[in-house]
Design an enzyme around this catalytic site. Structure first.
Site, PDB file in Angstrom:
ATOM      1  N   HIS A 100      38.075  36.756  47.776  1.00 10.74           N
ATOM      2  CA  HIS A 100      36.975  36.537  48.732  1.00 10.74           C
ATOM      3  C   HIS A 100      35.822  35.746  48.122  1.00 10.74           C
ATOM      4  O   HIS A 100      34.989  35.207  48.846  1.00 10.74           O
ATOM      5  CB  HIS A 100      36.494  37.866  49.345  1.00 10.74           C
ATOM      6  N   SER A 118      31.213  41.172  42.739  1.00  3.76           N
ATOM      7  CA  SER A 118      32.559  40.910  43.220  1.00  3.76           C
ATOM      8  C   SER A 118      33.324  40.005  42.277  1.00  3.76           C
ATOM      9  O   SER A 118      32.773  39.054  41.731  1.00  3.76           O
ATOM     10  CB  SER A 118      32.508  40.202  44.572  1.00  3.76           C
ATOM     11  N   ASP A 152      43.167  40.987  47.137  1.00  2.00           N
ATOM     12  CA  ASP A 152      41.886  40.315  46.905  1.00  2.00           C
ATOM     13  C   ASP A 152      41.818  39.867  45.449  1.00  2.00           C
ATOM     14  O   ASP A 152      41.076  40.414  44.635  1.00  2.00           O
ATOM     15  CB  ASP A 152      40.729  41.251  47.264  1.00  2.00           C
TER      16      ASP A 152
END
EC number: 3.4.21.36
Length: 258
Positions: free
Chosen positions: A63, A206, A111
């Site tokens: 992402h 992230s 992911d």
């Protein structure tokens, strides 16, 4: 419903995690940690973390690279706002996102992305390769791990300028997938850690590593994926990571064929 880069009043996963309730990391104590940065208006901005896994390959979250941008990787970094004298930067030449990744459904998993750098970085005491776990390795509940990153230091706060770390013990799948935790949103291809309501990942972390101590050695068991949209440090909503040990074969195949 899943939220990317946004906010919702429902309790759904939100990508972009950062470190909340952490402390400043000792300078260059996590030498495989990278800052993924994008170019905008002639300046570079931190967006995600990542892990150096080869001299010219970085592992991050899918992402983080969903949007088409010019990216670079900075390694040997500590303070984003000043030159530490230990940094090396490399442009991202190729992005390989897991083929099953669906940007509309982070809870499906996958992911993970690999970034091939335009040149090899030089390994030294500030820049090292992250150690990956063996294929299929699963950590016991409450295993000792640390999340690291330059992400927000509180929900809706600001990015950290210096690298932060927070102790996040693992929460095993049986607990994390129970109804009082994440329920069916969490899959077996993920790792949960934290959930004490104090320490967590948050936006900007992230893609970065979850470092877990195995036999006295830190191994990168997770890629930071999502937190609750109710806030980063929500009790019984541990930070959720892509479980690296589920993707070892894929990682090796991508590197071998690129």
């Amino acid at each position: 419903m899943l939220v990317l880069y946004g906010h919702s009043t429902q309790d759904v996963p939100e990508t972009n995690a950062r470190v909340v309730g952490g402390t400043e990391a000792r300078r260059n104590s996590w030498p495989s940690q990278i800052s993924l940065q994008y170019l905008s208006g002639g300046k570079w901005y931190h967006t995600c973390g990542g892990t150096l896994i080869r001299q010219n390959w970085v592992m991050t979250a899918a992402h983080c690279v969903d949007r088409t941008m010019t990216f670079r990787v900075v390694i040997g970094e500590h303070n984003l706002s000043q030159n530490d004298g230990t940094e090396q930067s490399a442009s991202v030449q190729k992005i390989v996102v897991h083929p099953y990744w669906n940007s509309n459904d982070v809870s499906a998993g996958y992911d993970i992305a690999l970034l091939r750098l335009a040149q090899k970085v030089t390994l030294n005491s500030y820049v090292q390769l992250g150690v990956l776990p063996q294929e299929g390795a699963i950590l016991a509940n409450n295993s000792p791990c640390y999340i690291t990153g330059w992400g927000l230091t509180k929900t809706n706060g600001q990015l950290a300028q210096v690298l932060q770390q927070a102790y996040l013990p693992t929460v095993d799948y049986a607990i994390c997938s129970s109804s009082s935790y994440w329920g069916s949103i969490v899959k077996k291809s993920m790792v949960c850690a934290g959930g004490d309501g104090i320490r967590s990942g948050c936006q900007g972390d992230s893609g970065g590593p979850l470092h877990c101590s195995v036999n006295g050695k830190y191994t990168v068991h997770g890629v930071t994926s999502f937190v609750s949209s109710l806030g980063c440090n929500v009790s019984r909503k541990p930070t959720v990571f892509t479980r690296v040990s589920a993707y070892i074969t894929w990682i090796n195949n991508v590197i071998a064929s690129n």
